[in-house]
Scaffold this motif. Structure first.
Motif, PDB file in Angstrom:
ATOM      1  N   ALA A  76      84.714  35.249  84.239  1.00 57.89           N
ATOM      2  CA  ALA A  76      85.185  34.736  82.954  1.00 57.89           C
ATOM      3  C   ALA A  76      85.120  35.751  81.827  1.00 57.89           C
ATOM      4  O   ALA A  76      85.631  35.493  80.743  1.00 57.89           O
ATOM      5  CB  ALA A  76      84.361  33.508  82.576  1.00 57.89           C
ATOM      6  N   GLY A  77      84.482  36.895  82.044  1.00 54.99           N
ATOM      7  CA  GLY A  77      84.379  37.873  80.972  1.00 54.99           C
ATOM      8  C   GLY A  77      83.608  39.104  81.381  1.00 54.99           C
ATOM      9  O   GLY A  77      83.190  39.256  82.528  1.00 54.99           O
ATOM     10  N   LEU A  78      83.430  39.998  80.409  1.00 52.89           N
ATOM     11  CA  LEU A  78      82.771  41.281  80.629  1.00 52.89           C
ATOM     12  C   LEU A  78      81.269  41.203  80.391  1.00 52.89           C
ATOM     13  O   LEU A  78      80.795  40.412  79.577  1.00 52.89           O
ATOM     14  CB  LEU A  78      83.339  42.327  79.673  1.00 52.89           C
ATOM     15  CG  LEU A  78      84.774  42.773  79.902  1.00 52.89           C
ATOM     16  CD1 LEU A  78      85.282  43.546  78.695  1.00 52.89           C
ATOM     17  CD2 LEU A  78      84.859  43.623  81.155  1.00 52.89           C
ATOM     18  N   TYR A 132      89.191  30.934  84.981  1.00 51.87           N
ATOM     19  CA  TYR A 132      88.149  30.889  83.952  1.00 51.87           C
ATOM     20  C   TYR A 132      86.961  30.014  84.337  1.00 51.87           C
ATOM     21  O   TYR A 132      85.821  30.438  84.280  1.00 51.87           O
ATOM     22  CB  TYR A 132      88.741  30.406  82.626  1.00 51.87           C
ATOM     23  CG  TYR A 132      87.733  30.354  81.520  1.00 51.87           C
ATOM     24  CD1 TYR A 132      87.275  31.529  80.923  1.00 51.87           C
ATOM     25  CD2 TYR A 132      87.217  29.149  81.072  1.00 51.87           C
ATOM     26  CE1 TYR A 132      86.330  31.492  79.915  1.00 51.87           C
ATOM     27  CE2 TYR A 132      86.271  29.105  80.065  1.00 51.87           C
ATOM     28  CZ  TYR A 132      85.835  30.280  79.487  1.00 51.87           C
ATOM     29  OH  TYR A 132      84.896  30.246  78.500  1.00 51.87           O
ATOM     30  N   CYS A 133      87.238  28.766  84.749  1.00 49.50           N
ATOM     31  CA  CYS A 133      86.127  27.830  84.982  1.00 49.50           C
ATOM     32  C   CYS A 133      85.914  27.475  86.453  1.00 49.50           C
ATOM     33  O   CYS A 133      84.993  26.735  86.784  1.00 49.50           O
ATOM     34  CB  CYS A 133      86.351  26.549  84.187  1.00 49.50           C
ATOM     35  SG  CYS A 133      87.677  25.515  84.834  1.00 49.50           S
ATOM     36  N   HIS A 184      81.199  38.509  84.587  1.00 49.57           N
ATOM     37  CA  HIS A 184      80.274  37.383  84.713  1.00 49.57           C
ATOM     38  C   HIS A 184      81.065  36.101  84.884  1.00 49.57           C
ATOM     39  O   HIS A 184      82.199  35.974  84.414  1.00 49.57           O
ATOM     40  CB  HIS A 184      79.339  37.279  83.510  1.00 49.57           C
ATOM     41  CG  HIS A 184      80.031  36.920  82.221  1.00 49.57           C
ATOM     42  ND1 HIS A 184      80.368  35.631  81.891  1.00 49.57           N
ATOM     43  CD2 HIS A 184      80.454  37.694  81.194  1.00 49.57           C
ATOM     44  CE1 HIS A 184      80.957  35.617  80.719  1.00 49.57           C
ATOM     45  NE2 HIS A 184      81.037  36.853  80.270  1.00 49.57           N
ATOM     46  N   GLY A 185      80.462  35.153  85.579  1.00 52.95           N
ATOM     47  CA  GLY A 185      81.095  33.861  85.789  1.00 52.95           C
ATOM     48  C   GLY A 185      80.951  32.972  84.567  1.00 52.95           C
ATOM     49  O   GLY A 185      80.258  33.321  83.605  1.00 52.95           O
ATOM     50  N   ALA A 186      81.604  31.818  84.603  1.00 52.06           N
ATOM     51  CA  ALA A 186      81.504  30.870  83.492  1.00 52.06           C
ATOM     52  C   ALA A 186      80.054  30.428  83.289  1.00 52.06           C
ATOM     53  O   ALA A 186      79.663  30.057  82.188  1.00 52.06           O
ATOM     54  CB  ALA A 186      82.404  29.667  83.752  1.00 52.06           C
ATOM     55  N   ASP A 187      79.252  30.495  84.348  1.00 53.86           N
ATOM     56  CA  ASP A 187      77.832  30.130  84.252  1.00 53.86           C
ATOM     57  C   ASP A 187      76.941  31.345  83.981  1.00 53.86           C
ATOM     58  O   ASP A 187      75.737  31.292  84.119  1.00 53.86           O
ATOM     59  CB  ASP A 187      77.387  29.442  85.543  1.00 53.86           C
ATOM     60  CG  ASP A 187      77.560  30.354  86.766  1.00 53.86           C
ATOM     61  OD1 ASP A 187      78.132  31.464  86.616  1.00 53.86           O
ATOM     62  OD2 ASP A 187      77.135  29.952  87.856  1.00 53.86           O
ATOM     63  N   GLY A 235      84.210  40.431  93.021  1.00 58.38           N
ATOM     64  CA  GLY A 235      83.870  39.105  92.524  1.00 58.38           C
ATOM     65  C   GLY A 235      82.574  38.573  93.111  1.00 58.38           C
ATOM     66  O   GLY A 235      82.144  37.470  92.793  1.00 58.38           O
ATOM     67  N   ARG A 236      81.935  39.369  93.976  1.00 55.14           N
ATOM     68  CA  ARG A 236      80.653  38.953  94.549  1.00 55.14           C
ATOM     69  C   ARG A 236      79.529  39.253  93.576  1.00 55.14           C
ATOM     70  O   ARG A 236      79.727  39.884  92.554  1.00 55.14           O
ATOM     71  CB  ARG A 236      80.422  39.681  95.874  1.00 55.14           C
ATOM     72  CG  ARG A 236      81.412  39.275  96.941  1.00 55.14           C
ATOM     73  CD  ARG A 236      81.167  39.988  98.233  1.00 55.14           C
ATOM     74  NE  ARG A 236      82.116  39.574  99.261  1.00 55.14           N
ATOM     75  CZ  ARG A 236      82.312  40.203 100.392  1.00 55.14           C
ATOM     76  NH1 ARG A 236      81.625  41.289 100.673  1.00 55.14           N
ATOM     77  NH2 ARG A 236      83.199  39.757 101.258  1.00 55.14           N
TER      78      ARG A 236
END
Length: 199
Positions: free
Chosen positions: A92-94, A8-9, A56-59, A68-69
């Motif tokens: 971390a999510g869609l 997640y983070c 999308h990433g946590a940021d 994941g790129r």
């Protein structure tokens, strides 16, 4: 391959390689990741059926579901279908990409309090909008109003109280949150609301 960072983070896992494989750095991250994976389940079929999904990433960095790129909101080669994105372990999510086909999103930033109270200015916009799919943003402090409309160029409107209203229809992706209240799982024509916000 043994995972060494939180799903997640991206924080480093303290017990990586010891005992049962570890996926999250804390129970909080595990719960947050579970909620975000479920975020797309209430999404209208009209959106879910499009092949315009990313992670999308946590940021909030857009990510490809397969590798994941980095993904791009203007390159369809980096997008996929909803099912593949929902099952992806990356990020971390869609996220859903807006490509100018008439599906639009109005982002009401900082309009929800910690206890879920809606700011009067946002309530007025919501009340003026026909019933359409609406979700709480991933931050938990904003709303996304999804619908049909014509948006050639995105707009960011800054309110005097510091909140923002953003209107997008193409060249952007929206990080999915969770359905707001009893919002319908369908998209309405929200052209009049968009016009009132952008003129």
């Amino acid at each position: 391959m043994i995972r060494t960072t939180c799903e997640y983070c991206d924080a480093e896992l303290r017990r990586a390689g010891l005992g049962r494989p570890q996926r999250f750095c804390s129970g909080r991250c595990r719960v947050a990741a579970h909620r975000k994976k479920r975020a797309g389940e209430a999404v209208p079929a009209e959106i879910r059926g499009q092949k315009r999904w990313i992670r999308h990433g946590a940021d909030k960095t857009p990510l490809r579901a397969d590798t994941g790129r980095a993904a791009s909101s203007t390159d369809p080669r980096t997008w996929t279908d909803h099912g593949t994105a929902a099952r992806s372990p990356h990020g971390a999510g869609l996220g859903f990409v807006l490509n100018g086909d008439g599906i639009v999103c109005v982002d009401l930033d900082h309009c929800l309090t910690a206890d879920g109270q809606l700011a009067p200015w946002a309530a007025a916009i919501l009340n003026a909008c026909p019933p359409t799919y609406t979700e709480v943003s991933p931050s938990g402090t904003g709303l996304h109003l999804w619908g049909h409309g014509h948006v050639v160029r995105g707009r960011r409107i800054r309110r005097e109280d510091g909140a923002h209203i953003e209107v997008y229809g193409t060249g952007r992706y929206i990080a999915l949150g969770r359905r707001y209240g009893q919002a319908p799982a369908e998209l309405a024509d929200i052209s009049e609301v968009i016009t009132s916000l952008t003129t």
